[in-house]
Design a protein around this motif. Structure first.
Motif, PDB file in Angstrom:
ATOM      1  N   VAL A  96       0.825  -1.333  -0.018  1.00  0.00           N
ATOM      2  CA  VAL A  96      -0.020   0.055  -0.034  1.00  0.00           C
ATOM      3  C   VAL A  96       0.737   1.133   0.018  1.00  0.00           C
ATOM      4  CG1 VAL A  96      -1.888   1.460   1.113  1.00  0.00           C
ATOM      5  CG2 VAL A  96      -1.712  -1.199   1.156  1.00  0.00           C
ATOM      6  N   MET A  97       0.843   2.022  -1.284  1.00  0.00           N
ATOM      7  CA  MET A  97       1.605   3.132  -1.412  1.00  0.00           C
ATOM      8  C   MET A  97       0.925   4.437  -0.833  1.00  0.00           C
ATOM      9  SD  MET A  97       4.707   2.664  -2.111  1.00  0.00           S
ATOM     10  CE  MET A  97       5.103   4.553  -2.862  1.00  0.00           C
ATOM     11  N   ALA A  98       0.916   4.570   0.567  1.00  0.00           N
ATOM     12  CA  ALA A  98       0.271   5.737   0.910  1.00  0.00           C
ATOM     13  C   ALA A  98       0.934   7.025   1.055  1.00  0.00           C
ATOM     14  CB  ALA A  98      -0.670   5.541   2.381  1.00  0.00           C
ATOM     15  N   ALA A  99       2.468   6.916   1.099  1.00  0.00           N
ATOM     16  CA  ALA A  99       3.330   7.877   1.289  1.00  0.00           C
ATOM     17  C   ALA A  99       3.114   8.860  -0.043  1.00  0.00           C
ATOM     18  CB  ALA A  99       4.813   7.286   1.255  1.00  0.00           C
ATOM     19  N   ALA A 100       3.469  10.071   0.426  1.00  0.00           N
ATOM     20  CA  ALA A 100       3.683  11.250  -0.502  1.00  0.00           C
ATOM     21  C   ALA A 100       4.989  11.300  -1.028  1.00  0.00           C
ATOM     22  CB  ALA A 100       3.053  12.430  -0.202  1.00  0.00           C
ATOM     23  N   ALA A 102       8.162  12.574  -3.340  1.00  0.00           N
ATOM     24  CA  ALA A 102       8.632  13.779  -4.188  1.00  0.00           C
ATOM     25  C   ALA A 102       8.627  13.134  -5.608  1.00  0.00           C
ATOM     26  CB  ALA A 102       9.991  14.298  -3.745  1.00  0.00           C
ATOM     27  N   ASP A 103       8.250  13.970  -6.531  1.00  0.00           N
ATOM     28  CA  ASP A 103       8.211  13.675  -7.929  1.00  0.00           C
ATOM     29  C   ASP A 103       9.763  14.334  -8.592  1.00  0.00           C
ATOM     30  OD1 ASP A 103       5.942  12.597  -8.116  1.00  0.00           O
ATOM     31  OD2 ASP A 103       5.103  14.861  -8.404  1.00  0.00           O
ATOM     32  N   PHE A 104      10.299  15.198  -7.673  1.00  0.00           N
ATOM     33  CA  PHE A 104      11.624  15.785  -8.277  1.00  0.00           C
ATOM     34  C   PHE A 104      12.373  15.993  -7.113  1.00  0.00           C
ATOM     35  CE2 PHE A 104       7.860  17.827 -10.342  1.00  0.00           C
ATOM     36  CZ  PHE A 104       8.071  17.330 -11.586  1.00  0.00           C
ATOM     37  N   THR A 130      12.064  11.730  -9.800  1.00  0.00           N
ATOM     38  CA  THR A 130      12.632  10.552  -8.922  1.00  0.00           C
ATOM     39  C   THR A 130      12.114   9.258  -9.542  1.00  0.00           C
ATOM     40  OG1 THR A 130      10.622  10.850  -7.540  1.00  0.00           O
ATOM     41  CG2 THR A 130      12.541  12.006  -6.710  1.00  0.00           C
ATOM     42  N   GLU A 131      12.414   8.179  -9.009  1.00  0.00           N
ATOM     43  CA  GLU A 131      12.001   6.674  -9.385  1.00  0.00           C
ATOM     44  C   GLU A 131      10.499   6.922  -8.963  1.00  0.00           C
ATOM     45  OE1 GLU A 131      13.460   3.167  -7.934  1.00  0.00           O
ATOM     46  OE2 GLU A 131      11.758   2.315  -7.905  1.00  0.00           O
ATOM     47  N   ASP A 132       9.273   6.374  -9.989  1.00  0.00           N
ATOM     48  CA  ASP A 132       7.862   6.308  -9.535  1.00  0.00           C
ATOM     49  C   ASP A 132       7.964   4.637  -9.065  1.00  0.00           C
ATOM     50  OD1 ASP A 132       5.369   5.535  -9.836  1.00  0.00           O
ATOM     51  OD2 ASP A 132       5.089   6.908 -11.359  1.00  0.00           O
ATOM     52  N   ILE A 133       7.935   4.676  -7.705  1.00  0.00           N
ATOM     53  CA  ILE A 133       7.908   3.546  -6.953  1.00  0.00           C
ATOM     54  C   ILE A 133       6.650   2.631  -7.221  1.00  0.00           C
ATOM     55  CG2 ILE A 133       8.268   2.358  -4.699  1.00  0.00           C
ATOM     56  CD1 ILE A 133       9.360   5.430  -3.660  1.00  0.00           C
ATOM     57  N   LEU A 134       5.636   3.110  -7.336  1.00  0.00           N
ATOM     58  CA  LEU A 134       4.270   2.291  -7.569  1.00  0.00           C
ATOM     59  C   LEU A 134       4.469   1.689  -8.863  1.00  0.00           C
ATOM     60  CD1 LEU A 134       1.729   1.555  -6.580  1.00  0.00           C
ATOM     61  CD2 LEU A 134       0.831   3.691  -7.584  1.00  0.00           C
ATOM     62  N   ARG A 135       4.877   2.570  -9.895  1.00  0.00           N
ATOM     63  CA  ARG A 135       5.024   2.102 -11.310  1.00  0.00           C
ATOM     64  C   ARG A 135       6.135   0.896 -11.274  1.00  0.00           C
ATOM     65  NH1 ARG A 135       3.733   4.946 -16.450  1.00  0.00           N
ATOM     66  NH2 ARG A 135       3.482   6.665 -15.216  1.00  0.00           N
ATOM     67  N   GLY A 154      -2.433   2.038  -4.668  1.00  0.00           N
ATOM     68  CA  GLY A 154      -1.985   3.452  -4.733  1.00  0.00           C
ATOM     69  C   GLY A 154      -2.885   4.450  -4.378  1.00  0.00           C
ATOM     70  N   PHE A 155      -2.275   5.740  -3.966  1.00  0.00           N
ATOM     71  CA  PHE A 155      -3.153   6.656  -3.306  1.00  0.00           C
ATOM     72  C   PHE A 155      -3.026   7.940  -4.181  1.00  0.00           C
ATOM     73  CE2 PHE A 155      -5.082   5.976   0.727  1.00  0.00           C
ATOM     74  CZ  PHE A 155      -4.709   4.749   0.959  1.00  0.00           C
ATOM     75  N   ALA A 156      -4.056   8.661  -4.641  1.00  0.00           N
ATOM     76  CA  ALA A 156      -3.919   9.796  -5.433  1.00  0.00           C
ATOM     77  C   ALA A 156      -4.894  10.739  -4.872  1.00  0.00           C
ATOM     78  CB  ALA A 156      -4.268   9.623  -6.759  1.00  0.00           C
ATOM     79  N   ALA A 172      -7.627   8.833 -14.950  1.00  0.00           N
ATOM     80  CA  ALA A 172      -6.424   8.569 -16.202  1.00  0.00           C
ATOM     81  C   ALA A 172      -5.153   7.691 -15.187  1.00  0.00           C
ATOM     82  CB  ALA A 172      -6.188   9.819 -16.672  1.00  0.00           C
ATOM     83  N   LYS A 173      -5.042   8.324 -13.984  1.00  0.00           N
ATOM     84  CA  LYS A 173      -3.927   7.936 -13.254  1.00  0.00           C
ATOM     85  C   LYS A 173      -3.970   6.405 -13.124  1.00  0.00           C
ATOM     86  CE  LYS A 173      -1.682  10.835 -10.626  1.00  0.00           C
ATOM     87  NZ  LYS A 173      -1.576  11.872  -9.642  1.00  0.00           N
ATOM     88  N   ALA A 174      -4.898   5.796 -12.623  1.00  0.00           N
ATOM     89  CA  ALA A 174      -5.368   4.604 -12.246  1.00  0.00           C
ATOM     90  C   ALA A 174      -4.937   3.854 -13.387  1.00  0.00           C
ATOM     91  CB  ALA A 174      -6.836   4.256 -12.308  1.00  0.00           C
ATOM     92  N   ALA A 176      -2.864   4.656 -16.080  1.00  0.00           N
ATOM     93  CA  ALA A 176      -1.510   4.902 -16.121  1.00  0.00           C
ATOM     94  C   ALA A 176      -0.566   4.012 -15.343  1.00  0.00           C
ATOM     95  CB  ALA A 176      -1.074   6.409 -16.202  1.00  0.00           C
ATOM     96  N   LYS A 177      -0.941   3.806 -14.142  1.00  0.00           N
ATOM     97  CA  LYS A 177      -0.152   3.401 -12.908  1.00  0.00           C
ATOM     98  C   LYS A 177      -0.180   1.775 -13.063  1.00  0.00           C
ATOM     99  CE  LYS A 177       1.523   6.815 -10.448  1.00  0.00           C
ATOM    100  NZ  LYS A 177       2.620   7.220 -10.132  1.00  0.00           N
ATOM    101  N   GLY A 178      -1.350   1.274 -13.468  1.00  0.00           N
ATOM    102  CA  GLY A 178      -1.498  -0.288 -13.339  1.00  0.00           C
ATOM    103  C   GLY A 178      -1.490  -0.691 -12.032  1.00  0.00           C
TER     104      GLY A 178
END
Ligand code: CTP
Ligand code: CA
Length: 235
Positions: A96-100, A102-104, A130-135, A154-156, A172-174, A176-178
């Motif tokens: 469960v990726m509940a953390a926010a 950083a994208d950069f 940064t790495e997209d950990i969920l992806r 994932g969380f959004a 769209a994010k759902a 894209a993330k898979g």
């Protein structure tokens, strides 16, 4: 089960939860942060424990105590969080990726405090993705399903804009993330740090599978209900 006793429907299930928000260091005294308190991740960890799960919490800058019984790994940056998740996810049944995250992050960390020079000159901060950990976690499962969590969540948190409603961004994010589930939270009105929450759970195709409103414990149990349901009839 005795009346009021929790349903132990995650007995022995290994649940890996990330919580909080990452800090990206600029120099020895400064960092880029975000408003995540970690409360949603902690509530998820707590809810999973109550249901019998074996919980590992990867906590990014969480200034709150974790629920007794959770194994806690503290991290700072997105890179540290990525490393911890990569090490732990191979023995997790649920991620469960509940953390926010950083994208950069700054391209490099200055060894010494950045000083003002001259009267009005400003530094330019170079950032890298940064790495997209969920992806990455979804990709790792595609490559080797046997050593990957059976359910990835994932969380959004989304706001709308002139062209697109918040839920459309989430759909769209759902896709894209898979991830198997994406928990969407409309933050147009602001929610960070608040106790209550109102969420819609989407599947990997962007379809709504559940919604829940209430405090973060109610939301957490609703998310876990969906996790349990999926564990019952996938793979
Ligand atoms: N996430 C992640 N690694 C990142 C960024 C985000 O694993 N580097 C995860 C978050 O933990 C969350 C999900 O991806 O579970 C969605 O995060 P969000 O920030 O909403 O999505 P992004 O893909 O970063 O898109 P955006 O550009 O809208 O921020
Ligand atoms: Ca993001």
């Amino acid at each position: 089960t005795p009346a009021g006793a929790p349903v132990r429907d995650l007995e022995g299930v290994r649940v890996l939860v990330t919580a909080g928000g990452t800090h990206e260091q600029i120099d020895p005294v400064r960092f880029i942060a975000n408003h995540s308190s970690g409360r949603q991740g902690l509530a998820l960890a707590q809810a999973a424990l109550v249901r019998g799960a074996d919980v590992t919490l990867v906590a990014a800058n969480v200034d709150l105590p974790s629920p007794p019984g959770a194994r806690r790994l503290d991290v700072g940056s997105a890179a540290e969080l990525a490393e911890a998740v990569a090490a732990e996810r191979t023995r997790a049944d649920v991620l469960v990726m509940a953390a926010a995250v950083a994208d950069f992050a700054p391209a490099s960390r200055a060894a010494a405090k950045i000083k003002k020079t001259g009267e009005d000159d400003v530094p330019v901060l170079e950032l890298v993705r940064t790495e997209d950990i969920l992806r990455t976690s979804v990709g790792a499962r595609r490559d080797d399903p046997a050593t990957a969590p059976g359910v990835i969540v994932g969380f959004a948190a989304e706001t709308g804009d002139e062209a697109t409603a918040p839920i459309e961004h989430a759909r769209a994010k759902a896709r894209a993330k898979g991830a198997d589930l994406l928990v969407f939270n409309d933050v147009s009105a602001g929610v960070f740090g608040a106790a209550a929450n109102d969420v819609t759970v989407l599947d990997a195709s962007g379809e709504v599978v559940r919604s829940a409103a209430g405090d973060k414990s109610v939301v957490s149990h609703a998310v876990l209900d969906e996790v349990v349901r999926r564990r019952g009839h996938v793979r």
